[in-house]
Design a protein around this motif. Structure first.
Motif, PDB file in Angstrom:
ATOM      1  N   PRO A 148       0.813  -1.229   0.000  1.00  0.00           N
ATOM      2  CA  PRO A 148       0.000   0.000   0.000  1.00  0.00           C
ATOM      3  C   PRO A 148       0.841   1.271   0.000  1.00  0.00           C
ATOM      4  N   VAL A 149       0.502   2.154  -0.930  1.00  0.00           N
ATOM      5  CA  VAL A 149       1.183   3.445  -1.028  1.00  0.00           C
ATOM      6  C   VAL A 149       0.549   4.424  -0.037  1.00  0.00           C
ATOM      7  N   GLN A 150       1.392   5.119   0.701  1.00  0.00           N
ATOM      8  CA  GLN A 150       0.937   6.159   1.611  1.00  0.00           C
ATOM      9  C   GLN A 150       1.270   7.532   1.022  1.00  0.00           C
ATOM     10  N   PRO A 151       0.450   8.553   1.303  1.00  0.00           N
ATOM     11  CA  PRO A 151       0.735   9.886   0.775  1.00  0.00           C
ATOM     12  C   PRO A 151       2.146  10.347   1.127  1.00  0.00           C
ATOM     13  N   GLY A 152       2.803  10.951   0.141  1.00  0.00           N
ATOM     14  CA  GLY A 152       4.139  11.488   0.353  1.00  0.00           C
ATOM     15  C   GLY A 152       5.271  10.523   0.084  1.00  0.00           C
ATOM     16  N   ALA A 161       6.718   1.252 -18.850  1.00  0.00           N
ATOM     17  CA  ALA A 161       6.062   1.686 -20.084  1.00  0.00           C
ATOM     18  C   ALA A 161       5.094   0.650 -20.618  1.00  0.00           C
ATOM     19  N   GLY A 162       4.977  -0.488 -19.949  1.00  0.00           N
ATOM     20  CA  GLY A 162       4.002  -1.487 -20.349  1.00  0.00           C
ATOM     21  C   GLY A 162       2.621  -1.159 -19.826  1.00  0.00           C
ATOM     22  N   ALA A 163       1.678  -2.057 -20.077  1.00  0.00           N
ATOM     23  CA  ALA A 163       0.285  -1.797 -19.714  1.00  0.00           C
ATOM     24  C   ALA A 163       0.101  -1.658 -18.214  1.00  0.00           C
ATOM     25  N   VAL A 164       0.625  -2.620 -17.453  1.00  0.00           N
ATOM     26  CA  VAL A 164       0.485  -2.550 -15.998  1.00  0.00           C
ATOM     27  C   VAL A 164       1.330  -1.409 -15.442  1.00  0.00           C
ATOM     28  N   GLY A 165       2.516  -1.207 -15.997  1.00  0.00           N
ATOM     29  CA  GLY A 165       3.406  -0.167 -15.491  1.00  0.00           C
ATOM     30  C   GLY A 165       2.852   1.230 -15.654  1.00  0.00           C
ATOM     31  N   THR A 166       2.286   1.546 -16.825  1.00  0.00           N
ATOM     32  CA  THR A 166       1.720   2.883 -17.016  1.00  0.00           C
ATOM     33  C   THR A 166       0.506   3.088 -16.117  1.00  0.00           C
ATOM     34  N   ALA A 167      -0.263   2.026 -15.910  1.00  0.00           N
ATOM     35  CA  ALA A 167      -1.397   2.131 -14.981  1.00  0.00           C
ATOM     36  C   ALA A 167      -0.894   2.346 -13.560  1.00  0.00           C
ATOM     37  N   LEU A 174      -2.238   9.105  -7.995  1.00  0.00           N
ATOM     38  CA  LEU A 174      -3.590   9.382  -7.530  1.00  0.00           C
ATOM     39  C   LEU A 174      -3.811   8.934  -6.089  1.00  0.00           C
ATOM     40  N   LEU A 175      -3.012   7.984  -5.632  1.00  0.00           N
ATOM     41  CA  LEU A 175      -3.092   7.530  -4.245  1.00  0.00           C
ATOM     42  C   LEU A 175      -2.243   8.394  -3.309  1.00  0.00           C
ATOM     43  N   GLY A 176      -1.541   9.375  -3.881  1.00  0.00           N
ATOM     44  CA  GLY A 176      -0.818  10.322  -3.049  1.00  0.00           C
ATOM     45  C   GLY A 176       0.683  10.224  -3.065  1.00  0.00           C
ATOM     46  N   ALA A 177       1.268   9.379  -3.907  1.00  0.00           N
ATOM     47  CA  ALA A 177       2.726   9.294  -3.967  1.00  0.00           C
ATOM     48  C   ALA A 177       3.315  10.654  -4.330  1.00  0.00           C
ATOM     49  N   ALA A 178       4.417  11.006  -3.666  1.00  0.00           N
ATOM     50  CA  ALA A 178       5.064  12.295  -3.932  1.00  0.00           C
ATOM     51  C   ALA A 178       6.062  12.203  -5.073  1.00  0.00           C
ATOM     52  N   ARG A 179       6.643  11.013  -5.261  1.00  0.00           N
ATOM     53  CA  ARG A 179       7.640  10.833  -6.316  1.00  0.00           C
ATOM     54  C   ARG A 179       7.432   9.452  -6.932  1.00  0.00           C
ATOM     55  N   VAL A 180       7.362   9.415  -8.273  1.00  0.00           N
ATOM     56  CA  VAL A 180       7.169   8.164  -9.003  1.00  0.00           C
ATOM     57  C   VAL A 180       8.279   8.044 -10.039  1.00  0.00           C
ATOM     58  N   ALA A 302     -13.407   9.589 -15.940  1.00  0.00           N
ATOM     59  CA  ALA A 302     -14.361  10.651 -16.289  1.00  0.00           C
ATOM     60  C   ALA A 302     -13.792  12.030 -16.010  1.00  0.00           C
ATOM     61  N   ASP A 303     -12.942  12.132 -14.992  1.00  0.00           N
ATOM     62  CA  ASP A 303     -12.347  13.410 -14.618  1.00  0.00           C
ATOM     63  C   ASP A 303     -11.142  13.778 -15.486  1.00  0.00           C
ATOM     64  N   GLY A 304     -10.796  12.927 -16.427  1.00  0.00           N
ATOM     65  CA  GLY A 304      -9.657  13.205 -17.301  1.00  0.00           C
ATOM     66  C   GLY A 304      -8.308  12.996 -16.655  1.00  0.00           C
ATOM     67  N   GLU A 305      -8.278  12.191 -15.588  1.00  0.00           N
ATOM     68  CA  GLU A 305      -7.032  11.963 -14.855  1.00  0.00           C
ATOM     69  C   GLU A 305      -6.182  10.853 -15.466  1.00  0.00           C
ATOM     70  N   ILE A 306      -6.743  10.073 -16.384  1.00  0.00           N
ATOM     71  CA  ILE A 306      -6.084   8.859 -16.857  1.00  0.00           C
ATOM     72  C   ILE A 306      -5.671   8.988 -18.307  1.00  0.00           C
ATOM     73  N   ARG A 307      -4.440   8.621 -18.573  1.00  0.00           N
ATOM     74  CA  ARG A 307      -3.929   8.549 -19.934  1.00  0.00           C
ATOM     75  C   ARG A 307      -3.577   7.100 -20.247  1.00  0.00           C
ATOM     76  N   TYR A 308      -3.509   6.797 -21.528  1.00  0.00           N
ATOM     77  CA  TYR A 308      -3.201   5.419 -21.901  1.00  0.00           C
ATOM     78  C   TYR A 308      -2.559   5.388 -23.279  1.00  0.00           C
ATOM     79  N   ASP A 309      -1.835   4.311 -23.534  1.00  0.00           N
ATOM     80  CA  ASP A 309      -1.307   4.004 -24.854  1.00  0.00           C
ATOM     81  C   ASP A 309      -1.670   2.569 -25.183  1.00  0.00           C
ATOM     82  N   GLU A 310      -1.868   2.318 -26.454  1.00  0.00           N
ATOM     83  CA  GLU A 310      -2.095   0.961 -26.931  1.00  0.00           C
ATOM     84  C   GLU A 310      -1.205   0.697 -28.137  1.00  0.00           C
ATOM     85  N   THR A 311      -0.714  -0.509 -28.231  1.00  0.00           N
ATOM     86  CA  THR A 311      -0.047  -0.979 -29.433  1.00  0.00           C
ATOM     87  C   THR A 311      -1.001  -1.976 -30.074  1.00  0.00           C
ATOM     88  N   VAL A 312      -1.534  -1.618 -31.238  1.00  0.00           N
ATOM     89  CA  VAL A 312      -2.593  -2.392 -31.874  1.00  0.00           C
ATOM     90  C   VAL A 312      -2.031  -3.122 -33.095  1.00  0.00           C
TER      91      VAL A 312
END
Length: 340
Positions: A148-152, A161-167, A174-180, A302-312
């Protein structure tokens, strides 16, 4: 729509078990005639099918957390499509559905093998195989249940850069991490992580050993490590973990094709000195989190917080090429095969 619609199905079967890296010769493409629908059945024309790293493990007969693929059977996995013929009142023609019947352009089965999902008015249905589906849920479980990530806090994500990694990078923030911070396999992917996905820093693991590059990117240490790669990434992360740090082991793609057992990390004593905890997980044991995740992710999306990439990759006949490319890092974000 008459039942004769899409009465054939092109399918990809596992023909032999790979030794080391899979090759095209391990697979077989067949086209079969579908029988008439029985009462309670539906026929679905897939729009997208998923190829995923975990599928490599299922190609082996070795005991694992899930049964291996059977030789001569269709490669199963996530797919999204539309009902084109139905003898089930619960799934009328035109319904968008998810299922696990895998690498085929047309799927036919009892209605309970499919789950209806809402239409996405401004996004492709393939997102149900990625950020809005099991891929995103995997990242969420890892960062809320397993480590579990705690704020800060500072979070390091391998294979970012993969599917799980970008998510995972977006969810950590969004869970409050200060540095990613993340790792990827090219300069282009490193730039994508920092420019598009909001990572504070990223490294190209092909430039120099991860163990040499990582400390400079996390001067305050790492509190949570989300691992998709294993091997040198895991060893490097252990070096820089803060006291009471948590490590979530989601995947080990660097080792999936190894023909000899890899050497373990040389710094496990850090778990004693720094009171670290490390836990592996598979999503199947945490599906009870799906409702919570769907609610939170729907709002973030819905709030526009999420970005994504797909390789099709287009065409069910190219599913094998898509999978082999995935295993060698040819994807950015989620790799999907467009079958419609």
């Amino acid at each position: 729509m008459p039942e004769t619609t899409h009465a054939q199905s092109t399918q990809i079967q596992l023909a032999s078990r790979p030794e080391g890296w899979p090759t095209a010769e391990n697979f077989r493409t067949v086209t079969v005639d579908l029988p008439d629908l029985a009462e309670g059945q539906v026929r679905v024309a897939n729009e997208f099918v998923s190829v995923d790293p975990y599928m490599r493990g299922r190609m082996s007969a070795a005991k694992s957390y899930v049964a291996p693929f059977e030789l001569g059977e269709v490669m199963t996995g996530g797919a999204v499509g539309r009902v084109v013929a139905s003898r089930a009142a619960s799934l009328p023609e035109g319904t968008l559905v998810l299922h696990q019947l895998g690498w085929r352009d047309v799927a036919q089965a009892d209605a309970d093998a499919f789950r209806a999902v809402p239409e996405l008015p401004d996004a492709p249905s393939s997102l149900y195989l990625g950020i809005l589906g099991m891929t995103g849920l995997t990242a969420y479980v890892g960062l809320t249940e397993i480590a579990p990530v705690q704020p800060g806090e500072t979070v390091f994500i391998s294979g970012a850069a993969g599917a799980v990694g970008t998510a995972a990078g977006q969810i950590a923030r969004l869970l409050g991490a200060a540095r990613v911070v993340g790792s990827a396999g090219s300069a282009e992917k490193v730039a994508l992580l920092t420019d598009k996905y909001g990572f504070d820093a990223a490294l190209n693991y092909k430039d120099a050993p991860v163990r040499e590059q990582l400390p400079a990117l996390v001067p305050g240490g790492v509190d949570v490590f989300f691992d998709n790669v294993g091997g040198d990434h895991l060893e490097a992360a252990i070096d820089v973990m803060n006291d009471h740090g948590r490590l979530a082991l989601c995947g080990a793609i660097s080792q999936y094709n190894a023909q000899q057992a890899p050497q373990g990390p040389d710094n496990l004593v850090s778990f004693i000195k720094s009171s670290l905890s490390m836990r592996g997980f598979t999503l199947g044991n945490h599906l009870d989190k799906a409702g919570e995740y769907n609610q939170r992710m729907s709002q973030w999306f819905a709030d526009g917080e999420i970005r994504y990439d797909e390789t099709v990759v287009d065409g069910i006949e190219n599913a094998v090429d898509a999978f082999l490319g995935l295993m060698r890092g040819a994807n950015t974000g989620k790799m999907v095969v467009r079958t419609a």
